[in-house]
Design an enzyme around this catalytic site. Structure first.
Site, mmCIF file in Angstrom:
data_model
loop_
_atom_site.group_PDB
_atom_site.id
_atom_site.type_symbol
_atom_site.label_atom_id
_atom_site.label_comp_id
_atom_site.label_asym_id
_atom_site.label_seq_id
_atom_site.Cartn_x
_atom_site.Cartn_y
_atom_site.Cartn_z
ATOM 1 N N THR A 1 33.416 82.006 11.247
ATOM 2 C CA THR A 1 34.026 80.678 11.227
ATOM 3 C C THR A 1 33.521 79.878 10.034
ATOM 4 O O THR A 1 32.403 80.079 9.563
ATOM 5 C CB THR A 1 33.716 79.888 12.518
ATOM 6 O OG1 THR A 1 32.304 79.774 12.680
ATOM 7 C CG2 THR A 1 34.336 80.547 13.735
ATOM 8 N N GLU B 1 34.974 74.320 14.259
ATOM 9 C CA GLU B 1 34.729 75.654 13.726
ATOM 10 C C GLU B 1 36.073 76.340 13.504
ATOM 11 O O GLU B 1 36.791 76.626 14.451
ATOM 12 C CB GLU B 1 33.849 76.449 14.679
ATOM 13 C CG GLU B 1 32.497 75.786 14.904
ATOM 14 C CD GLU B 1 31.622 76.524 15.904
ATOM 15 O OE1 GLU B 1 31.867 77.721 16.150
ATOM 16 O OE2 GLU B 1 30.706 75.877 16.447
#
Length: 189
Positions: free
Chosen positions: A56, A109
């Site tokens: 991420t 994220e």
């Protein structure tokens, strides 16, 4: 926004990935979407790529609080672009506390659905959020969390394949200096 978008966290046992809808969002993005956000990519907890196998790009806290503070926690889909690159990639974004990992602050994220050869910490990530996928959940196991994220990715692919969602890749957020030059536009400094 649907009532699901405002519900509290649920257990993964409440809504198994196999029982989720294959496509989310109406035929074309409806207000409040698209939600456009740009922010620096900062080091996160190092879990996405290492523990989950799903890297991420963590948006800086100021971008999350400035632009996304009123958005319900959960998982969203849309498009993402790394500054300096022309390509616009599909993405899923977790916005919230990540109860499995017991985060102490809300985070954004972004999993850009593409394999990159290198990290892009410090670069700007442009994101167009187009639909809500599901609420944030807690999980009994790391495997259940990964299964749900993989389902989110499949839902994003199918949902973003629709023409109205594809058109968002052409929005001004994703224009590069090369685009302005090739269209005959000039910029002044």
């Amino acid at each position: 926004m649907s009532s699901a978008a405002t519900s509290n966290e649920t257990s993964s046992a409440d809504t198994p990935a196999q029982q989720r809808p294959p496509i989310v969002g109406p035929p074309s993005p409806q207000p409040p979407y698209p939600i456009l956000v740009s922010g620096s990519v900062v080091k996160g907890f190092g879990r996405g790529g290492k523990q989950l196998g799903i890297p991420t790009a963590n948006l800086a806290e100021d971008a999350v609080e400035r632009t996304l503070r009123d958005l319900p926690v959960g998982v969203y889909l849309g498009w993402a672009q790394i500054s300096g690159q022309r390509a616009v990639w599909p993405m899923v974004m977790s916005l919230g506390w990540n109860p499995y990992f017991q985060n102490e602050r809300r985070s954004g994220e972004v999993h850009v659905i593409h394999t990159f050869d290198e990290d892009f910490y410090g670069r700007t990530l442009n994101v167009a959020i187009l639909a809500y996928i599901r609420p944030e959940r807690n999980y009994e196991s790391l495997e259940a969390l990964v299964e749900d994220i993989r389902c989110d990715i499949e839902v994003a692919h199918r949902s973003l394949a629709r023409e109205a969602y594809q058109k968002v890749k052409q929005c001004d957020l994703f224009k590069t200096d090369d685009d302005a030059t090739s269209s005959g536009s000039t910029t002044t400094g």
